[in-house]
Design a protein around this motif. Structure first.
Motif, short mmCIF file in Angstrom:
data_model
loop_
_atom_site.label_atom_id
_atom_site.label_comp_id
_atom_site.label_asym_id
_atom_site.label_seq_id
_atom_site.Cartn_x
_atom_site.Cartn_y
_atom_site.Cartn_z
N ASP A 202 69.50 -83.09 101.55
CA ASP A 202 68.13 -82.68 101.89
C ASP A 202 67.99 -81.17 101.96
O ASP A 202 66.99 -80.67 102.48
CB ASP A 202 67.72 -83.29 103.23
N GLY A 203 68.97 -80.44 101.47
CA GLY A 203 68.92 -78.99 101.61
C GLY A 203 69.48 -78.25 100.41
O GLY A 203 69.53 -78.77 99.30
N ALA A 204 69.92 -77.05 100.68
CA ALA A 204 70.51 -76.19 99.66
C ALA A 204 71.96 -75.92 100.04
O ALA A 204 72.37 -76.13 101.18
CB ALA A 204 69.73 -74.87 99.54
N ASN A 205 72.72 -75.46 99.09
CA ASN A 205 74.13 -75.16 99.34
C ASN A 205 74.24 -73.92 100.25
O ASN A 205 73.82 -72.83 99.88
CB ASN A 205 74.86 -74.90 98.03
N THR A 206 74.79 -74.10 101.44
CA THR A 206 74.92 -73.00 102.40
C THR A 206 76.35 -72.81 102.87
O THR A 206 76.59 -72.03 103.80
CB THR A 206 74.02 -73.26 103.63
N ALA A 207 77.29 -73.54 102.29
CA ALA A 207 78.69 -73.43 102.71
C ALA A 207 79.57 -73.88 101.56
O ALA A 207 79.08 -74.29 100.50
CB ALA A 207 78.94 -74.27 103.96
N GLY A 208 80.88 -73.77 101.77
CA GLY A 208 81.83 -74.26 100.77
C GLY A 208 82.48 -73.15 99.97
O GLY A 208 82.06 -72.00 100.00
N GLU A 209 83.50 -73.53 99.22
CA GLU A 209 84.30 -72.60 98.44
C GLU A 209 83.85 -72.48 97.00
O GLU A 209 84.22 -71.54 96.30
CB GLU A 209 85.78 -73.04 98.48
N ILE A 210 83.06 -73.42 96.52
CA ILE A 210 82.67 -73.43 95.11
C ILE A 210 81.16 -73.59 95.00
O ILE A 210 80.55 -74.35 95.75
CB ILE A 210 83.41 -74.55 94.35
N ALA A 211 80.55 -72.85 94.08
CA ALA A 211 79.11 -72.94 93.87
C ALA A 211 78.76 -74.27 93.20
O ALA A 211 79.53 -74.79 92.38
CB ALA A 211 78.63 -71.78 93.00
N PRO A 212 77.60 -74.86 93.54
CA PRO A 212 77.23 -76.16 92.99
C PRO A 212 77.19 -76.19 91.46
O PRO A 212 77.67 -77.15 90.85
CB PRO A 212 75.84 -76.41 93.59
N LEU A 213 76.62 -75.16 90.83
CA LEU A 213 76.52 -75.17 89.37
C LEU A 213 77.90 -75.04 88.72
O LEU A 213 78.16 -75.63 87.66
CB LEU A 213 75.59 -74.06 88.89
N LYS A 214 78.77 -74.26 89.35
CA LYS A 214 80.14 -74.15 88.84
C LYS A 214 80.85 -75.49 88.96
O LYS A 214 81.58 -75.92 88.05
CB LYS A 214 80.90 -73.07 89.62
N ALA A 215 80.62 -76.16 90.09
CA ALA A 215 81.21 -77.48 90.28
C ALA A 215 80.64 -78.48 89.28
O ALA A 215 81.36 -79.36 88.77
CB ALA A 215 80.96 -77.97 91.70
N ALA A 216 79.35 -78.34 88.94
CA ALA A 216 78.74 -79.23 87.96
C ALA A 216 79.36 -79.02 86.58
O ALA A 216 79.56 -79.99 85.83
CB ALA A 216 77.23 -79.00 87.91
N GLU A 217 79.63 -77.78 86.22
CA GLU A 217 80.29 -77.52 84.94
C GLU A 217 81.67 -78.15 84.89
O GLU A 217 82.09 -78.71 83.87
CB GLU A 217 80.38 -76.01 84.71
N LEU A 218 82.39 -78.06 86.02
CA LEU A 218 83.72 -78.68 86.11
C LEU A 218 83.59 -80.20 85.98
O LEU A 218 84.41 -80.84 85.33
CB LEU A 218 84.38 -78.30 87.43
N ALA A 219 82.54 -80.75 86.59
CA ALA A 219 82.32 -82.19 86.49
C ALA A 219 82.02 -82.60 85.06
O ALA A 219 82.51 -83.64 84.57
CB ALA A 219 81.18 -82.60 87.42
N ALA A 220 81.23 -81.80 84.35
CA ALA A 220 80.90 -82.11 82.96
C ALA A 220 82.15 -82.08 82.09
O ALA A 220 82.30 -82.92 81.18
CB ALA A 220 79.86 -81.12 82.44
N GLN A 221 83.05 -81.14 82.36
CA GLN A 221 84.29 -81.06 81.60
C GLN A 221 85.16 -82.28 81.83
O GLN A 221 85.94 -82.67 80.95
CB GLN A 221 85.05 -79.79 81.98
N ASN A 222 85.03 -82.87 83.00
CA ASN A 222 85.83 -84.06 83.33
C ASN A 222 85.05 -85.36 83.15
O ASN A 222 85.45 -86.40 83.68
CB ASN A 222 86.33 -83.95 84.78
#
Length: 327
Positions: A202-222
């Motif tokens: 229900d929100g935006a990315n405000t924490a974590g070690e990896i940016a959401p779009l970067k994680a999405a690219e990694l997900a697409a590669q896998n």
């Protein structure tokens, strides 16, 4: 159809003959005897003849008992008709936001206001129950993301652990990128065309070690397809000292990022403003095309070894009773 589990045990059938040939019975020594031609000798000869007949049928009965015993040892079974098992082949990971903003009460269940997490549990529970044949995993994320349930066919356990999740359990912030990265890690060893992640926030990315779009690219590669769900009402009436006013409880929802995450991985973005829309989204997710896998079949088995075993024991009992009678 009939099936023998251990057919190699049939090799034990000639074992009594081998024993008979290798260890022959001792030959009785001849002794001198005086034959007297009395009538009683005829009765004695008749007794010997009857005894020989009994020994003959006892020998045949013992052979049959041995064959039946070996047959029982081979474990005969009756196989029923093949039953196809429901396996669709999807490995589906469900990621649920537990950040503090999920406590906003802008959803209704049976006309009663509930917080977003309660509404998510209520709808997702039915979604999980309908996932017959799929393996389900559960990721909970807030400031940190962690795996609550690995991939499993045990839908009941997944539902129970989801219902036990509490607000703030993983922190009050939102680590969307870390949740995606954890899903990639847990699904990377599964078949490439069966990996699915349903991410609800229900929100935006405000924490974590990896940016959401970067994680999405990694997900697409896998080859991980992500379906994102933005949860929260567009407007809500707030009562205060100065009267009622309309507010947007979903002002912090980063829809652009969720759309890009879904598009990058070949998935879709959904917007859930109330429980009906949320339920419709899960109903739509139900229609995801299952991955074709080799069909799996199960054949019910009924054990039959007790039948020849019972017959062998019965014959052995008859032989024993006969020997006691004629001894």
């Amino acid at each position: 159809m009939m099936h023998v589990e251990w057919p190699w045990l049939l090799a034990a059938l000639p074992l009594p003959l081998l024993v008979y040939w290798l260890f022959p019975a001792a030959i009785a020594s001849d002794q001198a005897a005086l034959k007297v031609p009395f009538l009683d000798d005829f009765a004695f000869a008749e007794t010997e003849k009857v005894s020989a007949v009994h020994q003959k049928w006892q020998r045949y009965a013992a052979m049959c008992a041995w064959c039946l015993l070996v047959l029982a040892a081979t474990r005969p079974q009756w196989l029923g008709d093949p039953i196809e098992q429901a396996v669709s082949g999807r490995d589906l990971m469900l990621a649920v936001d537990l950040s503090g903003s999920m406590e906003a009460q802008d959803f209704f269940i049976n006309k009663e206001p509930v917080d977003r997490l309660t509404a998510a549990k209520w709808v997702a529970g039915d979604f999980i129950e309908r996932r017959v044949g799929d393996r389900i995993g559960l990721i909970l994320f807030g400031t940190q993301a962690y795996l609550q349930t690995p991939l499993t066919f045990d839908r009941k356990t997944v539902s129970t652990l989801l219902n036990e999740a509490a607000l703030g359990l993983a922190g009050d912030n939102t680590a969307i990128g870390d949740a995606i990265g954890l899903a990639v890690k847990r699904l990377k060893n599964q078949p490439a065309d069966s990996r699915v992640l349903v991410l609800m926030t229900d929100g935006a990315n405000t924490a974590g070690e990896i940016a959401p779009l970067k994680a999405a690219e990694l997900a697409a590669q896998n080859h991980l397809k992500i379906y994102t769900i933005g949860i929260g009402a567009d407007e809500m009436i707030v009562r205060s000292f100065f009267g009622n006013r309309k507010v947007n409880p979903s002002a912090d929802l980063d829809e652009n990022a969720l759309v890009k995450i879904a598009e990058t991985t070949g998935g879709r973005y959904f917007r859930a403003r109330n429980t009906d829309e949320l339920n419709n989204i899960y109903m739509l997710l139900d229609k995801l095309e299952p991955v074709e896998k080799d069909k799996q079949f199960f054949r019910p088995r009924s054990e039959l070894f007790y039948l020849p075993l019972a017959m062998a024991l019965s014959l052995a009992g008859l032989i024993g009773a006969a020997r006691l009678r004629w001894s």
